[in-house]
Design an enzyme around this catalytic site. Structure first.
Site, short mmCIF file in Angstrom:
data_model
loop_
_atom_site.label_atom_id
_atom_site.label_comp_id
_atom_site.label_asym_id
_atom_site.label_seq_id
_atom_site.Cartn_x
_atom_site.Cartn_y
_atom_site.Cartn_z
NE ARG A 220 68.16 41.82 64.68
CZ ARG A 220 67.33 42.61 63.98
NH1 ARG A 220 66.86 43.72 64.49
NH2 ARG A 220 66.95 42.24 62.77
CG HIS A 268 61.99 44.84 67.26
ND1 HIS A 268 62.80 43.74 67.30
CD2 HIS A 268 62.35 45.51 66.13
CE1 HIS A 268 63.61 43.73 66.24
NE2 HIS A 268 63.35 44.81 65.53
N1 LIG Z 1 64.70 48.20 65.81
C1 LIG Z 1 64.22 48.05 64.60
O1 LIG Z 1 63.02 48.17 64.38
C2 LIG Z 1 65.15 47.75 63.47
C3 LIG Z 1 64.71 47.93 62.14
C4 LIG Z 1 65.61 47.74 61.09
C5 LIG Z 1 66.93 47.37 61.36
N2 LIG Z 1 67.33 47.19 62.65
C6 LIG Z 1 68.73 46.88 62.95
O2 LIG Z 1 69.51 48.04 62.69
C7 LIG Z 1 70.87 47.66 62.54
C8 LIG Z 1 71.56 48.48 61.46
O3 LIG Z 1 71.02 48.18 60.20
P1 LIG Z 1 71.64 48.80 58.86
O4 LIG Z 1 70.69 48.41 57.78
O5 LIG Z 1 71.99 50.24 59.01
O6 LIG Z 1 73.01 47.96 58.74
P2 LIG Z 1 74.13 48.07 57.59
O7 LIG Z 1 73.67 48.91 56.47
O8 LIG Z 1 74.57 46.68 57.31
O9 LIG Z 1 75.32 48.88 58.31
C9 LIG Z 1 76.07 48.32 59.31
C10 LIG Z 1 77.12 49.30 59.80
O10 LIG Z 1 77.79 48.72 60.91
C11 LIG Z 1 79.18 48.66 60.65
N3 LIG Z 1 79.79 47.45 61.21
C12 LIG Z 1 79.48 46.16 60.94
N4 LIG Z 1 80.28 45.33 61.64
C13 LIG Z 1 81.12 46.12 62.35
C14 LIG Z 1 82.20 45.87 63.23
N5 LIG Z 1 82.57 44.62 63.54
N6 LIG Z 1 82.85 46.91 63.76
C15 LIG Z 1 82.49 48.18 63.44
N7 LIG Z 1 81.47 48.51 62.61
C16 LIG Z 1 80.80 47.48 62.07
C17 LIG Z 1 79.32 48.66 59.15
O11 LIG Z 1 80.62 49.09 58.80
P3 LIG Z 1 81.05 49.32 57.27
O12 LIG Z 1 80.39 50.63 56.89
O13 LIG Z 1 82.51 49.41 57.33
O14 LIG Z 1 80.51 48.15 56.49
C18 LIG Z 1 78.19 49.62 58.76
O15 LIG Z 1 78.62 50.96 58.87
C19 LIG Z 1 70.85 46.14 62.33
O16 LIG Z 1 71.22 45.50 63.54
C20 LIG Z 1 69.38 45.83 62.07
O17 LIG Z 1 69.07 44.53 62.46
C21 LIG Z 1 66.47 47.37 63.69
#
Ligand SMILES: NC(=O)c1ccc[n+]([C@@H]2O[C@H](COP(=O)([O-])OP(=O)(O)OC[C@H]3O[C@@H](n4cnc5c(N)ncnc54)[C@H](OP(=O)(O)O)[C@@H]3O)[C@@H](O)[C@H]2O)c1
Length: 305
Positions: A220, A268
């Site tokens: 983000r 994006h």
């Molecule tokens: N650019 C694009 O087209 C696009 C497409 C899809 C998604 N995204 C973005 O990609 C990102 C990742 O998505 P995801 O589905 O992989 O997320 P997710 O499955 O919710 O995983 C989040 C990861 O971040 C860690 N995390 C969360 N808060 C934290 C903190 N305060 N300190 C340290 N680590 C932290 C979590 O730790 P734990 O393992 O301990 O829970 C987990 O490992 C999101 O921001 C989403 O909006 C972008």
């Protein structure tokens, strides 16, 4: 069963695919005053949607990130379900590997040299000099880490709670952030946007990366303090960045990222929502919920992801 579809996109193919996989459901495009539905499939719905749809049993987000959805007021017990990969993991892995290899193998340089008919070889790459640090080892961070490993770069990961991934040096929590940053040359951001992660990539943190660092942000825009990144690019501490997400999207025409010679901007597109995979996943989760079975991807609202 009634399903409400609320997203600023052409609903026709979505309704057709949902109807195909859930023939017993009545799927309707939401409009103000629509009948109450049992389930909703949404992307950036207005507040009016939640004000009116008070009988929902679950809301399915048409993406992985729920930061925008969590800004809406809704029943505290309403389950919000995110997409779990649904074809996005492989796209994120492609994007990161492309940006990483384009940088480490000097493809931008060769494109510039080719314009001048220049034949010049850079020194041979030592992968040990480019440890790749992945912020966030979740649904999308994990496939990205695995893909990067295939190219034999050292890989580190950082998460909130302890994680274990074969061949990845996993660190976690604020206490290990400094160690993570100091051990990283190519930083890949895959954190969710929460109050704890907003503005995390600022002057203090980015300057802890190894000199000549490279940033790939596909999470983000609000994770990054833009002025701080630009200052570190200009000082040379950061060699370049590939950015897919921004505070304001579309990225305003006057934004310095557009013209920065070492910044690559994409609109994006790192992980697009794939219609068939998404509908299949949501249909299967609705079936499980109907049978009272647990499902993956229910957002923990208190932690923000
Ligand atoms: N650019 C694009 O087209 C696009 C497409 C899809 C998604 N995204 C973005 O990609 C990102 C990742 O998505 P995801 O589905 O992989 O997320 P997710 O499955 O919710 O995983 C989040 C990861 O971040 C860690 N995390 C969360 N808060 C934290 C903190 N305060 N300190 C340290 N680590 C932290 C979590 O730790 P734990 O393992 O301990 O829970 C987990 O490992 C999101 O921001 C989403 O909006 C972008």
């Amino acid at each position: 069963m009634r399903i409400s579809f609320c997203a600023q996109t052409d609903a026709t193919p979505w309704i057709a695919a949902l109807q195909q996989h859930l023939p017993e459901a009545q799927v309707e495009v939401w409009h103000g005053g629509a009948r109450p539905a049992d389930y909703a499939i949404v992307w950036a719905p207005p507040q009016q949607f939640f004000d009116e749809q008070t009988e929902l049993q679950a809301v399915f987000n048409m993406g992985a990130g729920v930061d925008a959805l969590l800004q809406r007021q809704m029943r505290a017990d309403l389950p919000i379900v995110r997409l779990n990969d649904a074809g996005m993991g492989v796209q994120m892995a492609e994007y990161v590997c492309h940006a990483l290899i384009r940088h480490t193998r000097d493809f931008a340089l060769f494109e510039a040299q080719a314009q001048q008919g220049l034949w010049q070889e850079p020194p041979v790459l030592d992968r040990a000099d480019f440890p790749v640090g992945i912020l966030g080892l979740g649904v999308l961070g994990e496939p990205v880490a695995r893909a990067v490993q295939q190219f034999e770069f050292p890989v580190l990961g950082w998460s909130r709670t302890p994680r274990q991934l074969d061949g990845v040096r996993c660190l976690h929590g604020q206490a290990q952030l400094t160690e993570f940053l100091a051990s990283t040359r190519v930083l890949v951001n895959l954190l969710p946007l929460t109050p704890q992660t907003e503005n995390l990539l600022n002057h203090a943190t980015l300057s802890q990366l190894q000199r000549g660092a490279y940033l790939i942000n596909i999470a983000r825009g609000r994770h990054v303090v833009d002025e701080d990144l630009l200052a570190l690019l200009d000082s040379g501490h950061i060699a370049g960045a590939t950015l897919d997400v921004f505070r304001t999207e579309p990225l305003p025409a006057e934004h310095p990222y557009w013209r920065h010679p070492r910044v690559t901007v994409t609109p994006h597109i790192a992980g697009r929502t794939v219609l068939q995979d998404t509908v299949l996943q949501i249909a299967s989760k609705i079936r499980s919920l109907q049978k009272g079975e647990p499902i993956e991807g229910v957002v923990e609202r208190a932690r923000g992801y």
